[in-house]
Design a protein around this motif. Structure first.
Motif, PDB file in Angstrom:
ATOM      1  N   PRO A 187      29.038 104.040   9.656  1.00 54.03           N
ATOM      2  CA  PRO A 187      30.287 103.275   9.741  1.00 54.03           C
ATOM      3  C   PRO A 187      30.802 103.134  11.172  1.00 54.03           C
ATOM      4  CG  PRO A 187      30.407 104.883   7.972  1.00 54.03           C
ATOM      5  CD  PRO A 187      29.180 105.202   8.766  1.00 54.03           C
ATOM      6  N   GLU A 188      30.567 104.144  12.010  1.00 55.36           N
ATOM      7  CA  GLU A 188      30.985 104.074  13.411  1.00 55.36           C
ATOM      8  C   GLU A 188      30.154 103.028  14.164  1.00 55.36           C
ATOM      9  OE1 GLU A 188      30.562 107.980  14.985  1.00 55.36           O
ATOM     10  OE2 GLU A 188      31.877 108.918  13.488  1.00 55.36           O
ATOM     11  N   LEU A 189      28.868 102.967  13.872  1.00 59.32           N
ATOM     12  CA  LEU A 189      27.992 102.019  14.551  1.00 59.32           C
ATOM     13  C   LEU A 189      28.251 100.575  14.106  1.00 59.32           C
ATOM     14  CD1 LEU A 189      24.501 103.790  14.438  1.00 59.32           C
ATOM     15  CD2 LEU A 189      25.817 103.265  16.492  1.00 59.32           C
ATOM     16  N   LEU A 190      28.445 100.388  12.804  1.00 57.07           N
ATOM     17  CA  LEU A 190      28.436  99.047  12.241  1.00 57.07           C
ATOM     18  C   LEU A 190      29.814  98.420  12.077  1.00 57.07           C
ATOM     19  CD1 LEU A 190      25.683  99.599   9.523  1.00 57.07           C
ATOM     20  CD2 LEU A 190      25.468  98.272  11.627  1.00 57.07           C
ATOM     21  N   ARG A 216      21.569  90.151   8.250  1.00 57.71           N
ATOM     22  CA  ARG A 216      20.742  90.396   9.437  1.00 57.71           C
ATOM     23  C   ARG A 216      21.565  90.769  10.656  1.00 57.71           C
ATOM     24  NH1 ARG A 216      17.924  85.723   7.552  1.00 57.71           N
ATOM     25  NH2 ARG A 216      19.055  84.462   9.066  1.00 57.71           N
ATOM     26  N   SER A 217      22.870  90.468  10.630  1.00 65.37           N
ATOM     27  CA  SER A 217      23.709  90.745  11.798  1.00 65.37           C
ATOM     28  C   SER A 217      23.738  92.232  12.142  1.00 65.37           C
ATOM     29  CB  SER A 217      25.137  90.246  11.561  1.00 65.37           C
ATOM     30  OG  SER A 217      25.779  91.009  10.536  1.00 65.37           O
ATOM     31  N   ALA A 218      23.460  93.096  11.179  1.00 68.97           N
ATOM     32  CA  ALA A 218      23.448  94.534  11.459  1.00 68.97           C
ATOM     33  C   ALA A 218      22.382  94.886  12.492  1.00 68.97           C
ATOM     34  CB  ALA A 218      23.212  95.316  10.166  1.00 68.97           C
ATOM     35  N   PHE A 219      21.305  94.107  12.552  1.00 65.27           N
ATOM     36  CA  PHE A 219      20.226  94.399  13.496  1.00 65.27           C
ATOM     37  C   PHE A 219      20.617  94.124  14.947  1.00 65.27           C
ATOM     38  CE2 PHE A 219      17.422  94.071   9.740  1.00 65.27           C
ATOM     39  CZ  PHE A 219      16.755  95.270   9.894  1.00 65.27           C
ATOM     40  N   ALA A 220      21.753  93.462  15.155  1.00 63.48           N
ATOM     41  CA  ALA A 220      22.197  93.227  16.524  1.00 63.48           C
ATOM     42  C   ALA A 220      22.636  94.522  17.202  1.00 63.48           C
ATOM     43  CB  ALA A 220      23.350  92.219  16.532  1.00 63.48           C
ATOM     44  N   GLY A 252      24.707  96.371   6.698  1.00 61.84           N
ATOM     45  CA  GLY A 252      23.697  97.353   7.073  1.00 61.84           C
ATOM     46  C   GLY A 252      23.180  98.133   5.891  1.00 61.84           C
ATOM     47  N   GLN A 253      24.078  98.471   4.954  1.00 62.07           N
ATOM     48  CA  GLN A 253      23.655  99.179   3.754  1.00 62.07           C
ATOM     49  C   GLN A 253      22.709  98.328   2.914  1.00 62.07           C
ATOM     50  OE1 GLN A 253      24.286 102.288   4.563  1.00 62.07           O
ATOM     51  NE2 GLN A 253      25.089 102.780   2.555  1.00 62.07           N
ATOM     52  N   THR A 254      22.981  97.033   2.858  1.00 62.51           N
ATOM     53  CA  THR A 254      22.091  96.137   2.109  1.00 62.51           C
ATOM     54  C   THR A 254      20.713  96.087   2.747  1.00 62.51           C
ATOM     55  OG1 THR A 254      23.968  94.767   1.406  1.00 62.51           O
ATOM     56  CG2 THR A 254      21.782  93.769   1.280  1.00 62.51           C
ATOM     57  N   VAL A 255      20.676  96.002   4.078  1.00 66.78           N
ATOM     58  CA  VAL A 255      19.391  96.009   4.785  1.00 66.78           C
ATOM     59  C   VAL A 255      18.625  97.285   4.463  1.00 66.78           C
ATOM     60  CG1 VAL A 255      18.321  96.198   7.063  1.00 66.78           C
ATOM     61  CG2 VAL A 255      20.125  94.521   6.673  1.00 66.78           C
ATOM     62  N   PHE A 308      21.769 101.076  15.072  1.00 60.93           N
ATOM     63  CA  PHE A 308      21.384 100.848  13.680  1.00 60.93           C
ATOM     64  C   PHE A 308      19.896 100.571  13.569  1.00 60.93           C
ATOM     65  CE2 PHE A 308      20.420  97.821  10.281  1.00 60.93           C
ATOM     66  CZ  PHE A 308      20.750  98.605   9.189  1.00 60.93           C
ATOM     67  N   ARG A 309      19.365  99.781  14.498  1.00 57.67           N
ATOM     68  CA  ARG A 309      17.930  99.474  14.444  1.00 57.67           C
ATOM     69  C   ARG A 309      17.102 100.751  14.513  1.00 57.67           C
ATOM     70  NH1 ARG A 309      19.303  95.519  18.363  1.00 57.67           N
ATOM     71  NH2 ARG A 309      18.110  96.644  19.972  1.00 57.67           N
ATOM     72  N   LEU A 310      17.495 101.669  15.380  1.00 53.24           N
ATOM     73  CA  LEU A 310      16.746 102.916  15.524  1.00 53.24           C
ATOM     74  C   LEU A 310      16.846 103.781  14.270  1.00 53.24           C
ATOM     75  CD1 LEU A 310      17.690 103.799  19.212  1.00 53.24           C
ATOM     76  CD2 LEU A 310      15.456 103.072  18.365  1.00 53.24           C
ATOM     77  N   LEU A 311      18.064 103.915  13.711  1.00 52.75           N
ATOM     78  CA  LEU A 311      18.222 104.706  12.492  1.00 52.75           C
ATOM     79  C   LEU A 311      17.474 104.066  11.329  1.00 52.75           C
ATOM     80  CD1 LEU A 311      21.968 105.820  12.556  1.00 52.75           C
ATOM     81  CD2 LEU A 311      19.943 107.253  12.833  1.00 52.75           C
ATOM     82  N   TRP A 312      17.494 102.759  11.273  1.00 50.73           N
ATOM     83  CA  TRP A 312      16.782 102.041  10.206  1.00 50.73           C
ATOM     84  C   TRP A 312      15.281 102.311  10.291  1.00 50.73           C
ATOM     85  CZ3 TRP A 312      13.241  97.998  11.083  1.00 50.73           C
ATOM     86  CH2 TRP A 312      12.777  97.353   9.925  1.00 50.73           C
ATOM     87  N   LEU A 313      14.720 102.198  11.496  1.00 48.97           N
ATOM     88  CA  LEU A 313      13.282 102.425  11.654  1.00 48.97           C
ATOM     89  C   LEU A 313      12.920 103.879  11.377  1.00 48.97           C
ATOM     90  CD1 LEU A 313      10.509 101.399  12.424  1.00 48.97           C
ATOM     91  CD2 LEU A 313      11.097 101.763  14.842  1.00 48.97           C
ATOM     92  N   ALA A 314      13.750 104.812  11.851  1.00 49.86           N
ATOM     93  CA  ALA A 314      13.483 106.231  11.602  1.00 49.86           C
ATOM     94  C   ALA A 314      13.502 106.527  10.111  1.00 49.86           C
ATOM     95  CB  ALA A 314      14.517 107.091  12.326  1.00 49.86           C
ATOM     96  N   GLY A 315      14.485 105.974   9.406  1.00 45.50           N
ATOM     97  CA  GLY A 315      14.567 106.189   7.965  1.00 45.50           C
ATOM     98  C   GLY A 315      13.394 105.582   7.225  1.00 45.50           C
TER      99      GLY A 315
END
Length: 404
Positions: free
Chosen positions: A126-129, A5-9, A136-139, A13-20
């Motif tokens: 990789p630059e973001l995370l 869950r730490s990736a959501f901090a 992040g990949q697992t999320v 990443f949150r924006l790319l995750w939601l867009a995807g």
């Protein structure tokens, strides 16, 4: 789970995750709708599988020719441009008067824009995370697979309720929303400086493949990823297999959801294992992904088939670790192109596998076609597992950046 869950901090990443996530929901709804529509009109397993594969095969061209854009221009600009193009093309597909042949052409054009988008996204993450990259990949893997489960399970009902053209309109809207999110919330992310701006067009295109060819570890990881061409066959044959098993159309979505459901559970379980063990187990899990499909030689009943597909998906979670390891080991200046090359082979291979499975199903039946794919996949996976063991997985794990 806390590390995952730490990736959501990280806001980007949150924006790319939601867009995807938006794009996945729309894509799967549209893809299943078209596949079911073609099978209903033609009764052909081969044409149904070919329609499904048509959303994958264009990557054979676009991944090779267009992924370099992610290493040449600001990556946010590349992603937004691709989303705008896809939203416009799918919007045309949603018009009821558009004939099926033209829809097929538009679908190919839509998929041509997928490769530069994915290459840019893969290079940005990789630059973001940083040290949270695999988390992040697992999320992404878990939530994407859950969306596939829900999308596949609901597709038949949605198409019945609103129709295929409305499903395509939803897909167009998800691309538009994705582009707006990325444009509003992500930085420019210019590519790393490189002398390759003066290189020839061909050298720019081939740089990703050259980097993989020169590094045996990257090459073996690509091999492990491309095994998906065998294990994707049940997806393309879900409609005819349901008919062969004597179940109603409402079970098509459940069959399609079994493997993604297993993959989501597998990704969560694998994340609890120490990274050296995950990296060491890549070959074994690759074999475990294909092996359950061998049991389709016995023409399993629906319940058994669902269990076998779930186990196959469970083992397929190794793709998260294999993909994260590949990206982290890729040279930053060509990362977009190495990722584009790997994704090109995987997506195009999946398309070819589905087409071949559909043709084979016409000759020997859906269950036997899945069994052939599983048998061939297990044999190739054994060879890949042996090659991975020679790459000294413990040394590979030690060379990766420390995890958060």
């Amino acid at each position: 789970m806390g590390a995952t869950r730490s990736a959501f901090a990280i806001r980007g990443f949150r924006l790319l995750w939601l867009a995807g996530l938006l794009s996945v929901v729309g894509d799967q709804l549209a893809r299943v709708a078209l596949s079911i529509l073609v099978f209903q009109r033609t009764g052909s397993a081969a044409l149904s599988a070919a329609t499904y594969a048509l959303s994958m095969l264009p990557a054979l061209v676009s991944g090779a020719l267009l992924s370099w854009l992610a290493d040449r221009y600001p990556r946010r600009r590349v992603m937004v441009a691709c989303d705008v193009i896809r939203a416009a093309l799918v919007g045309v597909m949603a018009v009821p008067a558009v004939p099926l042949p033209l829809m097929a052409v538009l679908l190919v054009l839509v998929q041509l824009a997928e490769a530069p988008f994915s290459a840019a996204q893969g290079a940005v993450l990789p630059e973001l995370l940083g040290s949270r990259y695999e988390a992040g990949q697992t999320v992404q893997q878990v939530t994407t697979q859950l969306c596939l489960v829900l999308g596949f399970a609901a597709a038949a009902f949605v198409v019945t309720a609103v129709g295929a053209h409305a499903a395509l309109a939803v897909d167009a809207a998800t691309f538009a929303a994705s582009g707006l999110l990325i444009r509003a919330g992500l930085g420019r992310h210019p590519p790393p400086g490189s002398t390759e701006r003066e290189a020839t067009w061909w050298r720019r295109i081939a740089a990703g493949a050259v980097a993989v060819r020169r590094d045996r570890t990257l090459g073996t990881l690509v091999w492990l990823g491309w095994l998906a061409l065998f294990t994707v066959v049940p997806e393309g044959l879900a409609v005819p297999f349901a008919q062969q098993a004597g179940v109603g159309g409402e079970w098509i979505g459940v069959l399609l959801a079994a493997e993604p459901g297993g993959a989501a559970v597998g990704a969560l379980l694998l994340r609890r294992v120490a990274r050296p063990v995950r990296v060491r187990a890549l070959g074994v899990l690759a074999v475990g992904t294909a092996a359950p499909l061998v049991a389709f030689w016995g023409r399993p009943a629906l319940g058994t088939a669902l269990a076998l597909l779930f186990v196959s998906g469970l083992c397929s979670a190794y793709q998260v670790t294999a993909g994260a390891t590949f990206v982290q080991l890729s040279p930053p200046r060509v990362r977009g192109r190495t990722l584009g090359f790997a994704r090109t082979g995987m997506i195009a291979g999946q398309g070819l596998g589905i087409v071949a499975g559909g043709v084979l199903a016409q000759l020997v039946g859906p269950a036997a076609a899945i069994a052939w794919a599983g048998t061939a996949g297990a044999l190739v996976a054994l060879a890949a597992a042996a090659a991975w063991a020679r790459r000294r997985p413990d040394a590979v794990s030690a060379a990766l950046p420390a995890e958060a």
